[in-house]
Design a protein around this motif. Structure first.
Motif, PDB file in Angstrom:
ATOM      1  N   LEU A  69       0.810  -1.212   0.000  1.00  0.00           N
ATOM      2  CA  LEU A  69       0.000   0.000   0.000  1.00  0.00           C
ATOM      3  C   LEU A  69       0.844   1.262   0.000  1.00  0.00           C
ATOM      4  N   ASN A  70       0.223   2.325  -0.489  1.00  0.00           N
ATOM      5  CA  ASN A  70       0.707   3.690  -0.330  1.00  0.00           C
ATOM      6  C   ASN A  70      -0.517   4.561  -0.073  1.00  0.00           C
ATOM      7  N   GLU A  71      -0.392   5.849  -0.205  1.00  0.00           N
ATOM      8  CA  GLU A  71      -1.523   6.730   0.110  1.00  0.00           C
ATOM      9  C   GLU A  71      -2.674   6.578  -0.876  1.00  0.00           C
ATOM     10  N   GLU A  72      -2.405   6.071  -2.068  1.00  0.00           N
ATOM     11  CA  GLU A  72      -3.432   6.022  -3.104  1.00  0.00           C
ATOM     12  C   GLU A  72      -3.880   4.613  -3.467  1.00  0.00           C
ATOM     13  N   LEU A  73      -3.141   3.597  -3.068  1.00  0.00           N
ATOM     14  CA  LEU A  73      -3.375   2.261  -3.609  1.00  0.00           C
ATOM     15  C   LEU A  73      -3.113   1.186  -2.551  1.00  0.00           C
ATOM     16  N   ARG A  74      -4.022   0.204  -2.472  1.00  0.00           N
ATOM     17  CA  ARG A  74      -3.833  -0.959  -1.602  1.00  0.00           C
ATOM     18  C   ARG A  74      -4.064  -2.198  -2.449  1.00  0.00           C
ATOM     19  N   VAL A  75      -3.026  -3.008  -2.620  1.00  0.00           N
ATOM     20  CA  VAL A  75      -3.111  -4.204  -3.455  1.00  0.00           C
ATOM     21  C   VAL A  75      -2.892  -5.437  -2.591  1.00  0.00           C
ATOM     22  N   GLY A  76      -3.905  -6.298  -2.521  1.00  0.00           N
ATOM     23  CA  GLY A  76      -3.789  -7.557  -1.809  1.00  0.00           C
ATOM     24  C   GLY A  76      -3.565  -8.695  -2.788  1.00  0.00           C
ATOM     25  N   LEU A  77      -3.007  -9.801  -2.288  1.00  0.00           N
ATOM     26  CA  LEU A  77      -2.677 -10.936  -3.147  1.00  0.00           C
ATOM     27  C   LEU A  77      -3.514 -12.155  -2.788  1.00  0.00           C
ATOM     28  N   LEU A  78      -4.274 -12.634  -3.764  1.00  0.00           N
ATOM     29  CA  LEU A  78      -5.082 -13.839  -3.556  1.00  0.00           C
ATOM     30  C   LEU A  78      -4.176 -15.035  -3.285  1.00  0.00           C
ATOM     31  N   THR A  79      -3.132 -15.193  -4.094  1.00  0.00           N
ATOM     32  CA  THR A  79      -2.099 -16.209  -3.851  1.00  0.00           C
ATOM     33  C   THR A  79      -0.792 -15.468  -3.618  1.00  0.00           C
ATOM     34  N   GLY A  80       0.067 -16.011  -2.790  1.00  0.00           N
ATOM     35  CA  GLY A  80       1.283 -15.305  -2.415  1.00  0.00           C
ATOM     36  C   GLY A  80       2.533 -15.858  -3.066  1.00  0.00           C
ATOM     37  N   HIS A  81       3.425 -16.379  -2.245  1.00  0.00           N
ATOM     38  CA  HIS A  81       4.710 -16.869  -2.729  1.00  0.00           C
ATOM     39  C   HIS A  81       4.593 -18.318  -3.204  1.00  0.00           C
ATOM     40  N   ILE A  82       3.948 -18.478  -4.370  1.00  0.00           N
ATOM     41  CA  ILE A  82       3.844 -19.800  -4.981  1.00  0.00           C
ATOM     42  C   ILE A  82       4.242 -19.690  -6.448  1.00  0.00           C
ATOM     43  N   PRO A  83       4.663 -20.811  -7.082  1.00  0.00           N
ATOM     44  CA  PRO A  83       5.021 -20.756  -8.498  1.00  0.00           C
ATOM     45  C   PRO A  83       3.818 -20.345  -9.359  1.00  0.00           C
ATOM     46  N   VAL A  84       4.098 -19.627 -10.439  1.00  0.00           N
ATOM     47  CA  VAL A  84       3.030 -19.205 -11.350  1.00  0.00           C
ATOM     48  C   VAL A  84       2.276 -20.421 -11.889  1.00  0.00           C
ATOM     49  N   SER A  85       2.980 -21.531 -12.085  1.00  0.00           N
ATOM     50  CA  SER A  85       2.354 -22.742 -12.621  1.00  0.00           C
ATOM     51  C   SER A  85       1.291 -23.313 -11.685  1.00  0.00           C
ATOM     52  N   ASP A  86       1.316 -22.914 -10.411  1.00  0.00           N
ATOM     53  CA  ASP A  86       0.348 -23.435  -9.439  1.00  0.00           C
ATOM     54  C   ASP A  86      -0.818 -22.479  -9.188  1.00  0.00           C
ATOM     55  N   VAL A  87      -0.765 -21.283  -9.771  1.00  0.00           N
ATOM     56  CA  VAL A  87      -1.758 -20.266  -9.436  1.00  0.00           C
ATOM     57  C   VAL A  87      -3.171 -20.694  -9.825  1.00  0.00           C
ATOM     58  N   ALA A  88      -3.367 -21.107 -11.091  1.00  0.00           N
ATOM     59  CA  ALA A  88      -4.713 -21.416 -11.576  1.00  0.00           C
ATOM     60  C   ALA A  88      -5.379 -22.512 -10.747  1.00  0.00           C
ATOM     61  N   SER A  89      -4.626 -23.548 -10.399  1.00  0.00           N
ATOM     62  CA  SER A  89      -5.211 -24.659  -9.639  1.00  0.00           C
ATOM     63  C   SER A  89      -5.470 -24.298  -8.185  1.00  0.00           C
ATOM     64  N   THR A  90      -4.839 -23.217  -7.715  1.00  0.00           N
ATOM     65  CA  THR A  90      -5.005 -22.790  -6.321  1.00  0.00           C
ATOM     66  C   THR A  90      -6.262 -21.928  -6.141  1.00  0.00           C
ATOM     67  N   ILE A  91      -6.673 -21.268  -7.211  1.00  0.00           N
ATOM     68  CA  ILE A  91      -7.811 -20.346  -7.121  1.00  0.00           C
ATOM     69  C   ILE A  91      -9.119 -21.121  -7.026  1.00  0.00           C
ATOM     70  N   THR A  92      -9.839 -20.916  -5.942  1.00  0.00           N
ATOM     71  CA  THR A  92     -11.135 -21.551  -5.715  1.00  0.00           C
ATOM     72  C   THR A  92     -12.121 -20.483  -5.226  1.00  0.00           C
ATOM     73  N   PRO A  93     -13.409 -20.753  -5.330  1.00  0.00           N
ATOM     74  CA  PRO A  93     -14.387 -19.806  -4.781  1.00  0.00           C
ATOM     75  C   PRO A  93     -14.147 -19.536  -3.292  1.00  0.00           C
ATOM     76  N   GLU A  94     -13.795 -20.590  -2.547  1.00  0.00           N
ATOM     77  CA  GLU A  94     -13.567 -20.440  -1.111  1.00  0.00           C
ATOM     78  C   GLU A  94     -12.396 -19.512  -0.835  1.00  0.00           C
ATOM     79  N   LEU A  95     -11.313 -19.647  -1.621  1.00  0.00           N
ATOM     80  CA  LEU A  95     -10.142 -18.795  -1.423  1.00  0.00           C
ATOM     81  C   LEU A  95     -10.488 -17.336  -1.730  1.00  0.00           C
ATOM     82  N   ILE A  96     -11.213 -17.107  -2.814  1.00  0.00           N
ATOM     83  CA  ILE A  96     -11.612 -15.740  -3.172  1.00  0.00           C
ATOM     84  C   ILE A  96     -12.471 -15.141  -2.066  1.00  0.00           C
TER      85      ILE A  96
END
Length: 344
Positions: A156-183
């Motif tokens: 964050l800064n004064e104008e922007l706050r960006v949160g991460l749905l998935t954090g420190h994981i390989p890009v190849s694992d992102v799609a399979s990690t995203i679920t309705p429950e996680l969102i």
């Protein structure tokens, strides 16, 4: 919980061969900083003295041997170790990574035991700190394992706050990690944080898509159509102002983020690359969702400039002031809500 200038801020010193100690010393070189809080560094007098001498920084440090001996109005240094370390600024060292962990471990222990009110973490080297005691991708995951709550990394800064749905994981694992429950979980954490930590009564949150052009209605990936959009609608139907999914490139390029209180990105670089392009050197990393407050600067160990005396302390100062503001907002929220009239 302290609500005055006696707020005790614990500081882990990060990688000893990096710029962490330098930006800490530069931050508190201005004695006016002690009007806002009482800092406690977790490290070693010998280690900090080495940095002071090398960098020619005159910041006065008050050494203590137990956390109960903290003196307000001074920069306290709790001696976690006494041995002399072989410091080679700018070099990754497995041995010194172990001492970075010692600093963090003692600081988190003090945080859990309410000996400090909040925690600032100087940057670690995520490789050299790895051990049997620290087998995590970064600070966020380590803190979640030791504190109550579910974490959400927010830059964050004064104008922007960006949160991460998935954090420190390989890009190849992102799609399979995203679920309705996680969102749902991450939106809930961000929503609560915006209300309690930032004092926004009715926050407006944007959720980014995963694929280019947010999938182009299924032509370039189906996650938006099948998972992300339906989940956003489900959340919005509960009354929360959550919108998306937005294509990340257009969202940041057109400054659409200015219309929102928070942005939830699908993966690490989708959120952090534009954030740092817009705010590098002045941003703050905040771990939302936990029972305790932790912030850090938005930069790394800075091995390439360590020992040169040119590290910029602005991000560390912002991390300090952000933590203090969140501390104040949480206290105010508790005070406001504890006496709410109950309906029969």
């Amino acid at each position: 919980m302290n609500t005055s200038s006696n707020i005790i801020v614990g500081i882990s010193i990060g990688d000893i061969n990096g710029i962490g100690i330098e930006v800490i010393l530069k931050t508190f070189a201005d004695k006016r900083m002690l009007e806002f809080c009482t800092p406690v560094l977790f490290g070693s007098a010998k280690t900090v003295s080495f940095h002071k001498k090398t960098l020619d920084i005159q910041t006065h440090i008050h050494g203590i041997n137990t956390i109960d001996k903290v003196v307000h109005g001074k920069i306290n240094l709790l001696n976690v170790w006494n041995e002399e370390l072989k410091i080679d600024l700018g070099t990754a060292s497995k041995e010194l990574g172990n001492y970075a962990f010692k600093s963090l471990d003692k600081a988190v222990e003090a945080l859990k035991n309410n000996k400090i009110d909040l925690l600032l973490t100087a940057p670690i080297n995520k490789d050299t700190i790895q051990s049997d005691d620290f087998s995590f991708p970064g600070h966020t995951e380590y803190l979640q394992s030791h504190l109550e709550g579910k974490s959400l990394m927010i830059l964050l800064n004064e104008e922007l706050r960006v949160g991460l749905l998935t954090g420190h994981i390989p890009v190849s694992d992102v799609a399979s990690t995203i679920t309705p429950e996680l969102i749902e979980d991450k939106v809930a954490i961000m929503y609560t944080s915006l209300v309690e930590d930032f004092g926004i009564s009715k926050p407006k949150i944007a959720v980014l898509g995963l694929n280019p052009h947010s999938g182009d209605n299924g032509l370039i990936g189906k996650e938006e159509k099948e998972i992300i959009a339906p989940t956003i609608k489900k959340i919005r139907d509960t009354g929360k102002l959550v919108f998306g999914p937005y294509a990340a490139d257009g969202f940041f390029g057109s400054k659409t983020y200015e219309q929102f209180d928070g942005v939830l990105a699908m993966y690490h670089d989708q959120g952090l690359a534009p954030f740092k392009a817009l705010s590098f050197g002045a941003g703050v990393n905040f771990t939302a969702g936990l029972s305790k407050i932790r912030t850090s600067p938005d930069h790394g160990t800075g091995f390439d400039i360590a020992g040169k005396g040119i590290a910029n302390s602005d991000s560390f100062k912002e991390a300090l002031f952000t933590a203090l503001k969140i501390h104040k907002n949480r206290a105010a929220h508790i005070e406001i809500t504890k006496n709410v009239l109950k309906t029969k």
